[in-house]
Design a protein around this motif. Sequence first.
Motif, PDB file in Angstrom:
ATOM      1  N   ASN A 159       0.817  -1.229   0.000  1.00 41.16           N
ATOM      2  CA  ASN A 159       0.000   0.000   0.000  1.00 41.16           C
ATOM      3  C   ASN A 159       0.842   1.266   0.000  1.00 41.16           C
ATOM      4  N   ASP A 160       1.652   1.439   1.038  1.00 36.38           N
ATOM      5  CA  ASP A 160       2.409   2.683   1.202  1.00 36.38           C
ATOM      6  C   ASP A 160       3.425   2.902   0.077  1.00 36.38           C
ATOM      7  N   PHE A 163       0.620   0.924  -4.116  1.00 38.75           N
ATOM      8  CA  PHE A 163      -0.751   1.281  -4.480  1.00 38.75           C
ATOM      9  C   PHE A 163      -1.131   2.700  -4.086  1.00 38.75           C
ATOM     10  N   GLU A 164      -0.668   3.146  -2.887  1.00 40.28           N
ATOM     11  CA  GLU A 164      -1.049   4.468  -2.401  1.00 40.28           C
ATOM     12  C   GLU A 164       0.101   5.472  -2.469  1.00 40.28           C
ATOM     13  N   SER A 166       2.727   8.202  -4.205  1.00 41.90           N
ATOM     14  CA  SER A 166       2.451   9.298  -5.135  1.00 41.90           C
ATOM     15  C   SER A 166       2.711   8.856  -6.572  1.00 41.90           C
ATOM     16  N   ILE A 169      -0.885   5.016 -10.369  1.00 42.93           N
ATOM     17  CA  ILE A 169      -0.856   3.674  -9.777  1.00 42.93           C
ATOM     18  C   ILE A 169      -0.381   2.625 -10.778  1.00 42.93           C
TER      19      ILE A 169
END
Length: 447
Positions: A159-160, A163-164, A166, A169
């Motif tokens: 995630n960090d 996917f999340e 900057s 994606i």
Amino acid sequence: MEENKSSLLIGPDDKVGFGEAGFLGLQHVLAMDIYVPPIILAGMMAMGIGDQMSLLQSTFLAAGIGTILQTYVFMKMPVSQGPSFVPLGAAAGVVLASGGIKGNGMATLIGSLLIGAIILIILGATGVFQKIISKLVPALVGGTIITCVGLSLIPSALNDNIFEASGNINNNIILASITALTLLISVGISMRFPKVRRIFRTGSIILALAVGTIVSSLMGLFNWKTVADAAWFSLPSGTAFNYGISFSPSAIITFIIIYAVITTETTGTWFAMGAVTNHEISKKQWNMGIIGEGFSCLVAALLGTTPVTGYSTNAGVISITGVASKRVFLFAGIWFTILGFFSKLSAFLAAIPAPVIGGVFAIICVTIMLNGLNVIRALNTTDRDIYIIGLPIILTLALVLLPASVTKQAPQILQYLLGSPIAAAAIAAIVLNLLMPKVKTLTSDAA
């Protein structure tokens, strides 16, 4: 257990040439995203670019000194130090509540960090820490904690960092996939061609990161401007000598709790390191390790950064590369120290896109988790052990997936535990092991 031993290409006490040790030490540094916590903290405290770079330098310097102290003076195991994510919210809270960066905030934070570090040193010097570990953390609990360490980091890696992170994606996924694929190809080549095994396995991570960085630059995702704007050399400007030291009872109590949480995390990290190096940590090493942890945190506090503790990703790096040499970790500490002064190079590392780190980080996390499961697999488990192993795993996933809004509504003290799945899982495993009734195994009955 012989399988673990043979899986290491370079053992903790094996001699490695200085050139190779320097190269492999740099690989450990690159595989550790220790620049992420100070950047997050700088954002939480609304620091300017100058203060942010100073915090980054202080963190590198503290990690370097701490790594050298732990590897060659105190614990004498291949242990690398790095900043924990756990104290970030509390650190920002203490600073902002005490007048901010320009007020008495940093002095108050430094004072509370110093007290916590001294308490850790006392725990080790008196021998109390090892007695706690011997009583509360048998192999079953230790294996469970290692498993939860790896499991808790996987969502962060995905995630960090991907996917999340900057940027677009789809570009992030492509970049992470290329980096991870390069790592797998390197390891695969090392398995298929024994003559080049050492080169491709020991250098697999740095090769993957190099390819990921080159591809990111070709995709226009590498920020060369921050590197160009950074000075070549500078000294950290946000130390205790600049801010001073101040003591606040509420801040001290807060960080005593924080230190308890991160010490629990570090215990899991040490178990993981012991598992991958096939080494049983001695009573003396437990106590010396916590003394080293205390001195590492003491140095970090004086340098004006958050505690640097045993970094969990190193167990995964050792599993992948097969390199556990203390000399390599000594050079990792030297590289960190150089980064503390060589601001141009630290800016370059900070500019490596998160998906590049994430592609390697995800695989590292899986290897940590599997090492924990290997420890458990070697034990003769009973019905009670299913719950001692299973419930902490559920708790780890629950806290990783817990919405931030729920965490923020909890009492402050509870928020620290909710923000540390590793510590919460470790406490759960310890408590369950103490409370669940012990029963005889089938082997015992047959005897």
